[in-house]
Design a protein around this motif. Sequence first.
Motif, PDB file in Angstrom:
ATOM      1  N   MET A 175       0.670   5.848   1.879  1.00 40.20           N
ATOM      2  CA  MET A 175       1.465   4.781   2.510  1.00 40.20           C
ATOM      3  C   MET A 175       1.895   3.739   1.489  1.00 40.20           C
ATOM      4  O   MET A 175       3.052   3.318   1.454  1.00 40.20           O
ATOM      5  CB  MET A 175       0.646   4.094   3.622  1.00 40.20           C
ATOM      6  N   ILE A 176       0.975   3.307   0.632  1.00 45.47           N
ATOM      7  CA  ILE A 176       1.347   2.263  -0.334  1.00 45.47           C
ATOM      8  C   ILE A 176       2.274   2.845  -1.406  1.00 45.47           C
ATOM      9  O   ILE A 176       3.183   2.163  -1.894  1.00 45.47           O
ATOM     10  CB  ILE A 176       0.113   1.522  -0.916  1.00 45.47           C
ATOM     11  N   SER A 177       2.080   4.118  -1.719  1.00 43.49           N
ATOM     12  CA  SER A 177       2.986   4.766  -2.669  1.00 43.49           C
ATOM     13  C   SER A 177       4.418   4.736  -2.121  1.00 43.49           C
ATOM     14  O   SER A 177       5.368   4.424  -2.842  1.00 43.49           O
ATOM     15  CB  SER A 177       2.513   6.205  -2.912  1.00 43.49           C
ATOM     16  N   GLU A 178       4.552   4.996  -0.825  1.00 48.97           N
ATOM     17  CA  GLU A 178       5.891   4.946  -0.211  1.00 48.97           C
ATOM     18  C   GLU A 178       6.496   3.555  -0.286  1.00 48.97           C
ATOM     19  O   GLU A 178       7.681   3.385  -0.539  1.00 48.97           O
ATOM     20  CB  GLU A 178       5.793   5.345   1.264  1.00 48.97           C
ATOM     21  N   LEU A 179       5.642   2.524  -0.051  1.00 46.14           N
ATOM     22  CA  LEU A 179       6.147   1.146  -0.136  1.00 46.14           C
ATOM     23  C   LEU A 179       6.609   0.802  -1.548  1.00 46.14           C
ATOM     24  O   LEU A 179       7.336  -0.148  -1.762  1.00 46.14           O
ATOM     25  CB  LEU A 179       5.048   0.142   0.268  1.00 46.14           C
ATOM     26  N   LEU A 180       6.132   1.598  -2.530  1.00 47.43           N
ATOM     27  CA  LEU A 180       6.442   1.310  -3.939  1.00 47.43           C
ATOM     28  C   LEU A 180       7.331   2.416  -4.524  1.00 47.43           C
ATOM     29  O   LEU A 180       7.101   2.864  -5.666  1.00 47.43           O
ATOM     30  CB  LEU A 180       5.135   1.189  -4.725  1.00 47.43           C
ATOM     31  N   ALA A 199      -2.778  -4.852   5.251  1.00 45.72           N
ATOM     32  CA  ALA A 199      -2.591  -5.715   4.077  1.00 45.72           C
ATOM     33  C   ALA A 199      -1.811  -4.972   2.988  1.00 45.72           C
ATOM     34  O   ALA A 199      -1.523  -5.555   1.942  1.00 45.72           O
ATOM     35  CB  ALA A 199      -3.949  -6.143   3.527  1.00 45.72           C
ATOM     36  N   LEU A 200      -1.457  -3.711   3.231  1.00 48.76           N
ATOM     37  CA  LEU A 200      -0.800  -2.941   2.172  1.00 48.76           C
ATOM     38  C   LEU A 200       0.509  -3.575   1.693  1.00 48.76           C
ATOM     39  O   LEU A 200       0.780  -3.587   0.492  1.00 48.76           O
ATOM     40  CB  LEU A 200      -0.577  -1.491   2.608  1.00 48.76           C
ATOM     41  N   PRO A 201       1.338  -4.145   2.601  1.00 49.57           N
ATOM     42  CA  PRO A 201       2.558  -4.785   2.086  1.00 49.57           C
ATOM     43  C   PRO A 201       2.256  -5.950   1.130  1.00 49.57           C
ATOM     44  O   PRO A 201       2.963  -6.146   0.135  1.00 49.57           O
ATOM     45  CB  PRO A 201       3.270  -5.283   3.358  1.00 49.57           C
ATOM     46  N   LEU A 202       1.166  -6.699   1.412  1.00 49.56           N
ATOM     47  CA  LEU A 202       0.784  -7.800   0.505  1.00 49.56           C
ATOM     48  C   LEU A 202       0.368  -7.231  -0.856  1.00 49.56           C
ATOM     49  O   LEU A 202       0.718  -7.773  -1.903  1.00 49.56           O
ATOM     50  CB  LEU A 202      -0.421  -8.580   1.065  1.00 49.56           C
ATOM     51  N   PHE A 203      -0.378  -6.130  -0.817  1.00 48.21           N
ATOM     52  CA  PHE A 203      -0.823  -5.510  -2.065  1.00 48.21           C
ATOM     53  C   PHE A 203       0.373  -4.921  -2.829  1.00 48.21           C
ATOM     54  O   PHE A 203       0.444  -5.005  -4.056  1.00 48.21           O
ATOM     55  CB  PHE A 203      -1.840  -4.393  -1.781  1.00 48.21           C
ATOM     56  N   ALA A 204       1.300  -4.332  -2.076  1.00 48.25           N
ATOM     57  CA  ALA A 204       2.455  -3.697  -2.729  1.00 48.25           C
ATOM     58  C   ALA A 204       3.249  -4.730  -3.543  1.00 48.25           C
ATOM     59  O   ALA A 204       3.717  -4.436  -4.647  1.00 48.25           O
ATOM     60  CB  ALA A 204       3.339  -3.020  -1.685  1.00 48.25           C
ATOM     61  N   GLU A 205       3.361  -5.951  -3.005  1.00 37.38           N
ATOM     62  CA  GLU A 205       4.087  -7.011  -3.749  1.00 37.38           C
ATOM     63  C   GLU A 205       3.444  -7.263  -5.105  1.00 37.38           C
ATOM     64  O   GLU A 205       4.117  -7.408  -6.113  1.00 37.38           O
ATOM     65  CB  GLU A 205       3.990  -8.337  -2.978  1.00 37.38           C
ATOM     66  N   GLN A 206       2.101  -7.334  -5.103  1.00 34.58           N
ATOM     67  CA  GLN A 206       1.378  -7.605  -6.353  1.00 34.58           C
ATOM     68  C   GLN A 206       1.484  -6.420  -7.311  1.00 34.58           C
ATOM     69  O   GLN A 206       1.679  -6.595  -8.512  1.00 34.58           O
ATOM     70  CB  GLN A 206      -0.119  -7.870  -6.066  1.00 34.58           C
ATOM     71  N   ILE A 207       1.380  -5.215  -6.749  1.00 35.03           N
ATOM     72  CA  ILE A 207       1.418  -4.015  -7.602  1.00 35.03           C
ATOM     73  C   ILE A 207       2.816  -3.861  -8.227  1.00 35.03           C
ATOM     74  O   ILE A 207       2.961  -3.451  -9.378  1.00 35.03           O
ATOM     75  CB  ILE A 207       1.006  -2.761  -6.790  1.00 35.03           C
ATOM     76  N   LYS A 208       3.815  -4.254  -7.442  1.00 36.67           N
ATOM     77  CA  LYS A 208       5.186  -4.175  -7.973  1.00 36.67           C
ATOM     78  C   LYS A 208       5.302  -5.038  -9.227  1.00 36.67           C
ATOM     79  O   LYS A 208       5.846  -4.608 -10.251  1.00 36.67           O
ATOM     80  CB  LYS A 208       6.161  -4.663  -6.895  1.00 36.67           C
ATOM     81  N   VAL A 222      -4.493   4.720  -7.475  1.00 33.41           N
ATOM     82  CA  VAL A 222      -5.671   5.586  -7.343  1.00 33.41           C
ATOM     83  C   VAL A 222      -6.374   5.293  -6.033  1.00 33.41           C
ATOM     84  O   VAL A 222      -6.613   4.134  -5.679  1.00 33.41           O
ATOM     85  CB  VAL A 222      -6.682   5.342  -8.505  1.00 33.41           C
ATOM     86  N   SER A 223      -6.683   6.362  -5.301  1.00 33.00           N
ATOM     87  CA  SER A 223      -7.598   6.215  -4.164  1.00 33.00           C
ATOM     88  C   SER A 223      -8.981   6.584  -4.686  1.00 33.00           C
ATOM     89  O   SER A 223      -9.147   7.638  -5.297  1.00 33.00           O
ATOM     90  CB  SER A 223      -7.192   7.170  -3.034  1.00 33.00           C
ATOM     91  N   PRO A 224      -9.977   5.734  -4.443  1.00 37.23           N
ATOM     92  CA  PRO A 224     -11.293   6.050  -5.010  1.00 37.23           C
ATOM     93  C   PRO A 224     -12.010   7.188  -4.282  1.00 37.23           C
ATOM     94  O   PRO A 224     -13.029   7.671  -4.739  1.00 37.23           O
ATOM     95  CB  PRO A 224     -12.066   4.742  -4.865  1.00 37.23           C
ATOM     96  N   ASP A 225     -11.493   7.563  -3.085  1.00 30.58           N
ATOM     97  CA  ASP A 225     -12.095   8.723  -2.409  1.00 30.58           C
ATOM     98  C   ASP A 225     -11.044   9.423  -1.551  1.00 30.58           C
ATOM     99  O   ASP A 225      -9.960   8.895  -1.306  1.00 30.58           O
ATOM    100  CB  ASP A 225     -13.337   8.341  -1.583  1.00 30.58           C
ATOM    101  N   LEU A 226     -11.391  10.630  -1.098  1.00 32.56           N
ATOM    102  CA  LEU A 226     -10.398  11.413  -0.354  1.00 32.56           C
ATOM    103  C   LEU A 226     -10.105  10.810   1.014  1.00 32.56           C
ATOM    104  O   LEU A 226      -9.046  11.036   1.596  1.00 32.56           O
ATOM    105  CB  LEU A 226     -10.866  12.866  -0.210  1.00 32.56           C
ATOM    106  N   GLY A 227     -11.044  10.023   1.549  1.00 36.75           N
ATOM    107  CA  GLY A 227     -10.815   9.354   2.835  1.00 36.75           C
ATOM    108  C   GLY A 227      -9.651   8.369   2.759  1.00 36.75           C
ATOM    109  O   GLY A 227      -9.114   7.956   3.782  1.00 36.75           O
ATOM    110  N   GLY A 228      -9.274   7.995   1.554  1.00 33.15           N
ATOM    111  CA  GLY A 228      -8.201   7.000   1.403  1.00 33.15           C
ATOM    112  C   GLY A 228      -6.835   7.611   1.117  1.00 33.15           C
ATOM    113  O   GLY A 228      -5.888   6.892   0.790  1.00 33.15           O
TER     114      GLY A 228
END
Length: 302
Positions: free
Chosen positions: A176-181, A144-153, A164-170
């Motif tokens: 990945m989403i940073s790259e999309l943006l 779903a990251l591409p869908l989120f990237a559109e909104q964040i843009k 922000v990643s809320p934990d190191l597991g993320g």
Amino acid sequence: MKIFSGCSNVPLAEKVANELGLRLSPIEFHIFPDGERRVKLNDTVIDEDTVIIQSTAAPVDQNYMELFFIIDALKRSGARSITAVIPYLGYQRQDHVFRDGESVSLQVMIRIMESLEVDNIISIDLHSIKIPELFHIQVKQLSALPLFAEQIKKLSQQKECSLVSPDLGGLRRIRMISELLDNMPWVATVKDRDLQSGDISIKSFEGDMALLKKRVCIVDDMISSGKTIVQSVQLLQKNGVEEFYVFATHPVFSKDATTLLQDSVISKVFVTDTVRIPVEHRFPKLEVLSVADTIAAELQEK
Ligand code: R5P
């Protein structure tokens, strides 16, 4: 291709079928007085490529059993191939032994599906990169990251944002989403979990704090109790952040998560429809984006 749906997320399954110009094939579901379930396909599947769409969110065990029964019915009825679309894969956080003596619940579910001879699995934003390796059958992971990237843009065009990643597991997800943006800056908050009680605490950061803007977009794979997001927000707020947008693929929403989120300083919570959200779990700050097109596009390629 014939598409069937379990009972867990019929609206999503209908949307996927619509996108493909198909209708869901009928299934008869029956619950006996003692709680046992029976499923019966009311369509022929001999030599057909078949798809079963079922999210294994709460009630997790019931939804898994229903999925297993439908797979078994498809196999017995002569389907040529069976693709299980499991938008939210239940037990995915129990993908290894955390403490001696524990079972690996996800592995148990996988073994059952494999023994039922499913051909392919399609799922979305799995909790860890290692999960596909637990399967001996083909797993396609969508995101779903591409869908989120559109909104964040859009949000970042109004005002500078950091991720922000809320934990190191993320961390993988946030990179990945940073790259999309176009490499939008990110930091992570660090979560500690008590393995016995499950209690969490978030008290420190990872990454360059100079990159933290006044508006942040927190990205996670799922929201269950809501505590991870709320504690991450509290720490960010203490460090000067003023506006919070949350993006999480799977709205698991257990306990009083929805009240916690609605009553917080968060401006908006974006999730997807991998898990059907009952009316009582909807709240004004919530916006649901659909993954139906993403799933349909993948099925079309098959
Ligand atoms: C955990 O590592 C996941 O990525 C999520 O952050 C977590 O499952 C969210 O759970 P909760 O909402 O209960 O804090």
